[in-house]
Design a protein around this motif. Structure first.
Motif, mmCIF file in Angstrom:
data_model
loop_
_atom_site.group_PDB
_atom_site.id
_atom_site.type_symbol
_atom_site.label_atom_id
_atom_site.label_comp_id
_atom_site.label_asym_id
_atom_site.label_seq_id
_atom_site.Cartn_x
_atom_site.Cartn_y
_atom_site.Cartn_z
ATOM 1 N N ARG A 37 51.123 32.279 33.012
ATOM 2 C CA ARG A 37 51.275 31.839 34.400
ATOM 3 C C ARG A 37 52.733 31.729 34.827
ATOM 4 N N TYR A 40 55.765 33.929 38.075
ATOM 5 C CA TYR A 40 56.237 33.637 39.426
ATOM 6 C C TYR A 40 57.029 32.329 39.516
ATOM 7 N N ASP A 181 40.209 37.183 46.972
ATOM 8 C CA ASP A 181 40.585 37.686 45.651
ATOM 9 C C ASP A 181 39.633 38.815 45.275
ATOM 10 N N SER A 216 47.537 27.749 40.035
ATOM 11 C CA SER A 216 46.400 28.310 39.321
ATOM 12 C C SER A 216 46.513 29.827 39.178
ATOM 13 N N TRP A 217 47.482 30.449 39.873
ATOM 14 C CA TRP A 217 47.679 31.900 39.738
ATOM 15 C C TRP A 217 47.856 32.245 38.261
ATOM 16 N N PRO A 218 47.252 33.336 37.766
ATOM 17 C CA PRO A 218 46.465 34.355 38.490
ATOM 18 C C PRO A 218 44.967 34.087 38.464
ATOM 19 N N TYR A 234 41.713 29.628 44.635
ATOM 20 C CA TYR A 234 42.129 31.033 44.540
ATOM 21 C C TYR A 234 43.656 31.116 44.702
ATOM 22 N N PRO A 235 44.295 32.178 44.203
ATOM 23 C CA PRO A 235 45.753 32.299 44.308
ATOM 24 C C PRO A 235 46.205 32.416 45.758
ATOM 25 N N ARG A 237 48.432 33.296 49.092
ATOM 26 C CA ARG A 237 49.214 34.436 49.575
ATOM 27 C C ARG A 237 50.692 34.073 49.612
ATOM 28 N N ILE A 239 53.016 34.107 47.217
ATOM 29 C CA ILE A 239 53.607 33.390 46.085
ATOM 30 C C ILE A 239 54.859 34.078 45.556
#
Length: 333
Positions: A37, A40, A181, A216-218, A234-235, A237, A239
């Motif tokens: 994770r 990013y 997603d 929580s991405w990805p 959900y990931p 937008r 990021i």
């Protein structure tokens, strides 16, 4: 293997978005133990290195297995669309110790030996004390890991909600969910999520809470057993530009064309944002950002849309081309 969520008519009317500082805190704690994770978040990881050393997260990490159940009471579905951390952590502290005991036992069983470790045995021996210990650890993590950056994170999360709320009005729930997603599929009232195990749940009129998430991405995370309301994270937008500084994202050709301030604001709008959110992220006075936004909108580079009490700005196609540092900007170079 799939996780199926079955929607009835009432569920379609009870789906909502929410932003949760407690959820981001929980996932930030998890992220520290998940190198996959980190891609990013290198600047965030550098910033919190010293603060993180003063935290004791061992009990929380013990309840965060690589696969399997994590305690629902530690990161329950948000109590409102814009809950404050203080409200959410108060709900955690008020958790029923009997229900928490079952929740913790299920999580510990997912990691071989965890329930028989000294910390695992202590958590199970006194669930009431464990609830308070875990809430204290989560609150300490909030102050050290998330709170200093929360205005920036919240601005990105709220921009995502604004964007997808508009898409919901345009394409409906069945069209929106697969857009959140690629691992989400909608078919005749059934949402299928790519999952590690076979699982199904009928929403039974409770609807679904949708949470955009930075940390929580990805992963797409879904679940919450009854009586909790079904929730899907959900990931978010945008990021990729979250931690970038203004100098990292502003093409010099754009600076020469528009001036440093307006170029910086335009380049920062890789996702819809409010005046206050941009001001905090860019380190500029809100009045200056407001003036730049007004000028950019007047030039046809931005549009503004009101959602509730907030106004979000986003680039037009021309603004996007300019912010990319190519196309029209190069013609004026």
């Amino acid at each position: 293997m799939p996780f199926h969520m079955h929607f009835g008519q009432d569920d379609l009317l009870r789906c909502r978005f929410a932003v949760s500082p407690l959820w981001e805190t929980q996932e930030a704690v998890r992220t520290l133990k998940r190198p996959e994770r980190h891609a990013y978040h290198p600047r965030w990881l550098r910033r919190i290195r010293e603060a993180g050393r003063g935290l004791d997260l061992s009990a929380l990490w013990l309840l965060m297995p690589r696969r399997g159940h994590s305690p629902d009471f530690l990161g329950p579905p948000p109590i409102g669309p814009a809950a404050r951390f203080e409200e959410e952590i108060a709900a955690v502290r008020a958790s029923d110790p009997v229900a928490a005991l079952d929740d913790m036992a299920r999580a510990l069983a997912c990691t071989p030996g965890a329930a028989d470790s000294p910390k695992g045995r202590a958590l199970l021996a006194d669930p009431a004390a464990a609830v308070l210990e875990l809430a204290d650890a989560m609150e300490a993590a909030w102050h050290a890991l998330i709170e200093p950056d929360w205005p920036r994170l919240r601005a990105l999360l709220e921009a995502d909600v604004a964007f997808h709320s508009r898409r919901l009005a345009e394409v409906g729930l069945g069209g929106l969910l697969p857009e959140l997603d690629r691992r989400l599929q909608w078919d005749a009232g059934r949402l299928t999520v790519e999952w590690r195990d076979e699982h199904a749940r009928h929403l039974s009129g409770q609807g679904l809470i949708l949470i955009p998430s930075v940390f929580s991405w990805p992963d797409v995370i879904s679940g919450f057993d009854p009586p909790w309301q079904p929730t899907l994270a959900y990931p978010v937008r945008g990021i990729s530009g979250l931690w970038a500084e203004p100098s990292d994202r502003t093409p010099e050709a754009l600076v020469r064309l528009l001036g440093r301030g307006r170029a910086t604001v335009l380049a920062a709008l890789d996702a819809p944002a409010t005046t206050s959110g941009l001001a905090h992220r860019l380190g500029l006075a809100q009045s200056s950002v407001s003036a730049h936004l007004t000028a950019l909108r007047g030039a046809g580079l931005l549009v503004s849309r009101r959602y509730g009490h907030q106004v979000f700005y986003e680039c037009t196609p021309l603004g996007t081309a300019l912010a990319a540092g190519g196309g029209v900007a190069q013609e004026f170079d």
